[in-house]
Scaffold this active site. Structure first.
Site, PDB file in Angstrom:
ATOM      1  N   GLU A 240       0.850  -1.200   0.000  1.00 28.45           N
ATOM      2  CA  GLU A 240       0.000   0.000   0.000  1.00 28.45           C
ATOM      3  C   GLU A 240       0.877   1.238   0.000  1.00 28.45           C
ATOM      4  O   GLU A 240       1.792   1.371   0.817  1.00 28.45           O
ATOM      5  CB  GLU A 240      -0.919   0.003   1.219  1.00 28.45           C
ATOM      6  CG  GLU A 240      -1.619   1.306   1.515  1.00 28.45           C
ATOM      7  CD  GLU A 240      -2.467   1.815   0.357  1.00 28.45           C
ATOM      8  OE1 GLU A 240      -2.397   3.024   0.069  1.00 28.45           O
ATOM      9  OE2 GLU A 240      -3.181   0.998  -0.266  1.00 28.45           O
ATOM     10  N   ALA A 361     -22.190  -0.612  -2.538  1.00 27.76           N
ATOM     11  CA  ALA A 361     -23.473  -1.080  -3.055  1.00 27.76           C
ATOM     12  C   ALA A 361     -24.632  -0.601  -2.207  1.00 27.76           C
ATOM     13  O   ALA A 361     -25.668  -0.162  -2.731  1.00 27.76           O
ATOM     14  CB  ALA A 361     -23.466  -2.608  -3.139  1.00 27.76           C
ATOM     15  N   HIS A 485     -25.191 -10.694  27.443  1.00 24.29           N
ATOM     16  CA  HIS A 485     -23.915 -11.221  27.937  1.00 24.29           C
ATOM     17  C   HIS A 485     -23.980 -12.751  27.896  1.00 24.29           C
ATOM     18  O   HIS A 485     -24.974 -13.343  28.327  1.00 24.29           O
ATOM     19  CB  HIS A 485     -23.696 -10.758  29.381  1.00 24.29           C
ATOM     20  CG  HIS A 485     -22.536 -11.432  30.062  1.00 24.29           C
ATOM     21  ND1 HIS A 485     -21.237 -11.059  29.846  1.00 24.29           N
ATOM     22  CD2 HIS A 485     -22.494 -12.479  30.939  1.00 24.29           C
ATOM     23  CE1 HIS A 485     -20.442 -11.827  30.579  1.00 24.29           C
ATOM     24  NE2 HIS A 485     -21.187 -12.699  31.253  1.00 24.29           N
TER      25      HIS A 485
END
Length: 507
Positions: A240, A361, A485
C-alpha cells in the site's frame, strides 16, 4: 421498417429511463415502478452489475469459505479438535459460489419483471437531456413473456416494444438516471491477462489457487483478497502506497487490522510503492521500495491490482445533454440533496458519483431510493454519507460508521474517545481474534460522531452503531440499553457505559 425480424429503428416513451442495471440502477427502477412510474432499464451486460457478478456477492461467498478453512486451523491449534484439511476442491467451491450468484441474479430479474420494469438489453447513449438511444437493443426473455411489455401504462400508443435487436430511441417524461458504474483501475504496462495479472473483477475467476500472491493496494478490496488467499494457503505480500492500510478508516482501525493480518502471516508493506514489475511465464517479479527506502524483489504466481476504480462513462455521450465529467471522470451533481446533475431531468447514482459518495453497493441502494422518490414528486431526505456503514470483510473484519477521530478533530470538534479491546469481554476471549471497539463522541457527553470496530463478525455488529450515529444519539442514550452477555456486542455497550460515566468492567 423491419427486415427478417430485425428492428432497425423504433421509438418509445417512459416516465423514467435508467441507464445501468447494477445496484444503483435496479434499485432506482424498482422503487420508481413501485411508485407507479413507467420505467425502462437499459443494461448491456447482466442485471446486478459488478456487485452481484464480480464483486460483493461472489467475493463474500469465497470469504465465507475462507472462514471455514480458518476454522479448521483454529479447531486444531487452539481447541484441541484434531481436524485436518485434506485439500480444497476448487471446482466445488466455485460451483457453490456461482450458484449463489445465479440465484441472486434470477431473484433480481424476477423482482424487476414483477414490478413491471421494462428491461432492455443494449448500449445506451444520451441524445439530449430527455432522450436516449439504445443500440443492439433486445428485451430479456422474461420481459418478452410479460404481456404488459408492449402496452405498459404510459408507453407511446403503437410503439414497438424492444423484443428484437435494433436501434431504439426513448424519451423520458420525468427523467434519466445515469448508473453505469465503474471498472478497476489498471496500471500501465501491467494489463490484466486473467492468470498472472488480475484485477478485483477477475481475481475470483482466475484458474485455481496460486501458491503466492502480490496484492497492490491496501484498501478494503485489496485487504479482502489478501485475506482470502492467505486463508487458502498462499504466501501473500500486501503493498500500500499510503502510510497505512485502509487509509480512509480511523488510524486505530488500520493499526489493529495490520496487527491481525501480520499475525496470520501476511507481509503488510505500508508506505511502499511499486517500482516496476515483470510478467514471467508462470508469474510476476516486482521491485518494491519499502517505507525504509529499501528495494525488495517480490516474486509471486499472481499479481492482483487493487488500486481503485474509475467511473464508466465511455459511450454515454454526456456532451449531448450538456454534461461533462470532472478531472477524475466523475459526474458531479449540481444538487447533492437530489443527486440532480447540471442538466435538468438527469440524475446520477452509484460509482459515477465523486466523494463524499462512497462507491458502496448499499450506498447505491439509498441513492436509488432517493432519486426514484424525487422523480415521483416526493421529498425524501438526502443521503447522509457519514451515517453509511463501511465494512472490510477480511479476517479480522473492520466495520465503521461516522467520523474518525482525526476527521472529527479536523472539523474543530472537541471530542472524547473511548477504546476497548474485544478481548476485555468474555466472548472476545472465546473468539481469540483480537480487535477493538472505538467510539468518538463530542466532549461532555455530546453526540456520538463515529464508531469503529475491528474483530470477528463485526460486519454483523455495525447496524446498532449505524442507528446511534444516524439518530444523533449521545452515550447516555445508548447506556440505558442492556446488551446481552456474553456477546461481542457487549463491548459496544461497555464503551458507551464508560462514556456515560457508568463504567462497569472497563477501568
Amino acid at each position: 421498417m423491419n427486415t427478417r425480424g430485425v428492428n432497425t429503428q423504433a421509438t418509445d416513451t417512459a416516465d423514467v429511463i435508467v441507464i445501468g442495471g447494477g445496484t444503483g440502477g435496479y434499485s432506482t427502477a424498482l422503487r420508481a415502478a413501485a411508485l407507479g412510474l413507467d420505467v425502462v432499464l437499459v443494461e448491456r451486460d447482466r442485471i446486478g452489475g459488478t456487485c452481484l457478478h464480480r464483486g460483493c456477492i461472489p467475493s463474500k461467498a469465497m470469504l465465507h469459505a475462507a472462514e471455514l478453512v480458518d476454522g479448521i486451523a483454529e479447531a486444531r491449534e487452539r481447541w484441541g479438535v484434531k481436524a485436518t484439511l485434506d485439500s480444497v476442491d476448487w471446482a466445488a467451491l466455485v460451483a457453490t459460489r456461482d450458484d449463489i450468484v445465479a440465484r441472486n441474479h434470477k431473484g433480481v430479474e424476477a423482482h424487476l419483471a414483477h414490478a413491471g420494469v421494462r428491461v432492455v438489453r443494449g448500449s445506451a447513449r444520451l441524445t439530449g437531456a430527455r432522450t436516449v438511444r439504445v443500440e443492439g437493443a433486445g428485451s430479456t426473455p422474461e420481459a418478452r413473456a410479460d404481456s404488459t411489455l408492449g402496452a405498459h401504462a404510459g408507453s407511446t400508443p403503437g410503439a414497438q416494444s424492444p423484443s428484437v435487436p435494433g436501434v431504439y430511441d426513448f424519451t423520458a417524461r420525468r427523467g434519466i438516471v445515469l448508473a453505469t458504474g465503474s471498472r478497476p483501475r489498471v496500471l500501465p504496462g501491467l494489463e490484466p491477462d486473467g492468470r498472472r495479472v488480475v484485477t478485483s473483477d477477475d481475481a475470483l475467476f482466475a484458474p485455481g489457487l496460486p501458491a503466492s500472491v502480490l496484492v497492490l493496494g491496501g484498501g478494503a478490496i485489496g485487504v479482502e483478497y489478501a485475506s482470502f488467499h492467505r486463508s487458502m494457503g498462499a504466501e501473500v505480500t500486501l503493498v500500500e502506497a499510503a502510510d497505512r492500510i485502509v487509509p480512509l478508516e480511523d488510524g486505530d482501525v488500520s493499526r489493529h487490522l495490520t496487527r491481525g493480518l501480520k499475525k496470520r502471516g501476511i507481509d503488510v508493506q505500508a508506505g511502499a510503492r511499486l517500482l516496476d514489475a515483470e510478467v514471467l511465464e508462470n508469474g510476476v517479479r516486482a521491485r518494491v521500495r519499502t517505507v525504509r527506502g529499501e528495494t525488495r524483489t517480490v516474486e509471486a504466481e499472481r499479481l492482483l491490482v487493487a488500486v481503485g476504480r474509475v467511473p464508466v462513462t465511455e459511450g454515454l455521450d454526456l456532451a449531448a445533454a450538456g454534461l461533462t465529467t470532472d478531472e477524475r471522470g466523475f459526474v458531479v451533481p449540481a444538487d447533492w440533496n437530489r443527486l440532480r446533475t447540471a442538466a435538468p431531468g438527469i440524475h446520477v447514482v452509484g460509482d459515477l458519483l465523486p466523494p463524499p459518495a462512497l462507491g458502496l453497493a448499499h450506498a447505491s441502494f439509498a441513492e436509488g431510493l432517493l432519486v426514484a422518490e424525487t422523480l415521483a414528486g416526493l421529498r425524501p431526505a438526502p443521503v447522509d454519507y457519514a451515517a453509511v456503514p463501511r465494512v472490510t470483510y477480511s479476517s479480522p473484519q473492520t466495520a465503521s460508521v461516522g467520523l474518525s477521530e482525526t476527521e472529527a478533530r479536523a472539523r474543530g470538534r472537541e471530542v472524547e474517545v473511548n477504546t476497548m479491546p474485544l478481548t476485555a469481554v468474555a466472548k472476545g476471549m472465546v473468539h481469540g481474534g483480537g480487535g477493538m471497539v472505538k467510539v468518538v463522541a463530542e466532549a461532555g457527553g455530546g453526540q456520538v460522531l463515529g464508531v469503529h470496530l475491528v474483530g470477528p463478525n463485526v460486519s454483523e455488529m455495525i447496524a446498532e452503531s449505524q442507528l446511534i450515529v444516524g439518530w444523533d444519539a449521545e452515550p447516555s442514550d445508548v447506556a440505558r440499553h442492556v446488551h446481552a452477555h456474553p456477546t461481542l456486542s457487549e463491548a459496544v455497550g461497555e464503551v458507551f457505559l464508560t462514556l456515560a460515566g457508568r463504567g462497569l468492567h472497563q477501568q
